[in-house]
Design a protein around this motif. Structure first.
Motif, PDB file in Angstrom:
ATOM      1  N   ASP A   1      36.899  28.533  18.100  1.00  0.00           N
ATOM      2  CA  ASP A   1      37.425  28.230  16.900  1.00  0.00           C
ATOM      3  C   ASP A   1      38.244  29.791  16.521  1.00  0.00           C
ATOM      4  O   ASP A   1      39.484  30.216  16.222  1.00  0.00           O
ATOM      5  CB  ASP A   1      36.761  27.911  15.754  1.00  0.00           C
ATOM      6  N   LEU A   2      37.138  30.283  16.028  1.00  0.00           N
ATOM      7  CA  LEU A   2      37.554  31.390  14.942  1.00  0.00           C
ATOM      8  C   LEU A   2      36.741  33.407  15.597  1.00  0.00           C
ATOM      9  O   LEU A   2      38.055  34.020  16.510  1.00  0.00           O
ATOM     10  CB  LEU A   2      36.976  31.528  13.659  1.00  0.00           C
TER      11      LEU A   2
ATOM     12  N   THR B   1      41.747  29.221  28.198  1.00  0.00           N
ATOM     13  CA  THR B   1      41.938  28.123  28.072  1.00  0.00           C
ATOM     14  C   THR B   1      40.262  27.703  28.095  1.00  0.00           C
ATOM     15  O   THR B   1      40.164  27.186  26.388  1.00  0.00           O
ATOM     16  CB  THR B   1      42.617  26.854  28.805  1.00  0.00           C
ATOM     17  N   GLU B   2      39.340  28.245  28.127  1.00  0.00           N
ATOM     18  CA  GLU B   2      38.056  27.797  27.771  1.00  0.00           C
ATOM     19  C   GLU B   2      37.699  28.516  26.819  1.00  0.00           C
ATOM     20  O   GLU B   2      37.152  28.091  25.588  1.00  0.00           O
ATOM     21  CB  GLU B   2      36.922  28.437  29.742  1.00  0.00           C
ATOM     22  N   ILE B   3      38.606  29.686  26.480  1.00  0.00           N
ATOM     23  CA  ILE B   3      38.120  30.484  25.200  1.00  0.00           C
ATOM     24  C   ILE B   3      38.505  29.799  24.246  1.00  0.00           C
ATOM     25  O   ILE B   3      37.423  29.623  22.953  1.00  0.00           O
ATOM     26  CB  ILE B   3      38.253  31.640  24.969  1.00  0.00           C
TER      27      ILE B   3
ATOM     28  N   ARG C   1      30.470  37.024  26.001  1.00  0.00           N
ATOM     29  CA  ARG C   1      30.391  35.296  26.034  1.00  0.00           C
ATOM     30  C   ARG C   1      31.391  36.091  27.233  1.00  0.00           C
ATOM     31  O   ARG C   1      31.443  34.834  28.143  1.00  0.00           O
ATOM     32  CB  ARG C   1      30.560  34.939  25.423  1.00  0.00           C
ATOM     33  N   ILE C   2      32.590  36.682  26.921  1.00  0.00           N
ATOM     34  CA  ILE C   2      33.503  36.686  27.586  1.00  0.00           C
ATOM     35  C   ILE C   2      33.903  36.921  29.089  1.00  0.00           C
ATOM     36  O   ILE C   2      34.356  36.482  29.713  1.00  0.00           O
ATOM     37  CB  ILE C   2      34.951  37.770  26.391  1.00  0.00           C
ATOM     38  N   GLY C   3      32.671  37.979  29.095  1.00  0.00           N
ATOM     39  CA  GLY C   3      32.214  38.245  30.268  1.00  0.00           C
ATOM     40  C   GLY C   3      31.576  37.507  31.604  1.00  0.00           C
ATOM     41  O   GLY C   3      31.674  37.575  32.222  1.00  0.00           O
ATOM     42  N   GLU C   4      30.675  36.901  30.954  1.00  0.00           N
ATOM     43  CA  GLU C   4      30.279  36.089  30.744  1.00  0.00           C
ATOM     44  C   GLU C   4      31.413  34.807  31.611  1.00  0.00           C
ATOM     45  O   GLU C   4      30.907  34.042  32.652  1.00  0.00           O
ATOM     46  CB  GLU C   4      28.832  35.208  30.289  1.00  0.00           C
ATOM     47  N   ILE C   5      32.238  34.035  31.027  1.00  0.00           N
ATOM     48  CA  ILE C   5      32.736  33.154  31.372  1.00  0.00           C
ATOM     49  C   ILE C   5      34.771  33.731  32.575  1.00  0.00           C
ATOM     50  O   ILE C   5      33.810  33.135  33.679  1.00  0.00           O
ATOM     51  CB  ILE C   5      33.673  32.738  29.999  1.00  0.00           C
TER      52      ILE C   5
ATOM     53  N   LEU D   1      42.052  38.842  20.745  1.00  0.00           N
ATOM     54  CA  LEU D   1      42.091  38.056  22.366  1.00  0.00           C
ATOM     55  C   LEU D   1      43.622  38.870  22.532  1.00  0.00           C
ATOM     56  O   LEU D   1      44.417  38.617  22.198  1.00  0.00           O
ATOM     57  CB  LEU D   1      42.172  36.336  22.068  1.00  0.00           C
ATOM     58  N   ASP D   2      43.462  39.781  23.950  1.00  0.00           N
ATOM     59  CA  ASP D   2      43.933  39.911  24.472  1.00  0.00           C
ATOM     60  C   ASP D   2      43.699  39.189  25.972  1.00  0.00           C
ATOM     61  O   ASP D   2      42.942  39.678  26.369  1.00  0.00           O
ATOM     62  CB  ASP D   2      44.168  41.614  24.021  1.00  0.00           C
TER      63      ASP D   2
END
Length: 91
Positions: A60-61, A53-55, A67-71, A21-22
């Protein structure tokens, strides 16, 4: 600025490759969406921190890029409608 190094969550891309994750990629995407909008650098930093923080609290892994885009879109929608639409149109 100090941050604790958290356990690395890996991003699962559409082609099933994985990379760490970057947070800078998230920041760049938000900055592009917020370009020429009345959103300060501090607000962008706060957004990135909340998203990160939400991610980390939800995954966990591994986390899919979708999903990142949705967040990110959820957080942008609360901040600025135009930035949300810009991000969503590219996403």
């Amino acid at each position: 600025l100090e941050r604790l190094e958290e356990a690395s969550v890996r991003v699962v891309k559409r082609d099933q490759t994985r990379e760490p994750l970057d947070r800078e990629k998230i920041r760049r995407g938000i900055e592009r969406a917020c370009s020429k909008r009345p959103i300060s650098s501090q607000q962008i930093e706060t957004l990135v921190q909340r998203i990160e923080t939400e991610i980390y609290s939800s995954y966990d892994l591994e986390v899919p890029t979708t999903r990142i885009g949705e967040i990110v879109m959820t957080h942008l929608a609360r901040t600025d409608e135009v930035a949300y639409i810009r991000f969503a149109s590219v996403y």
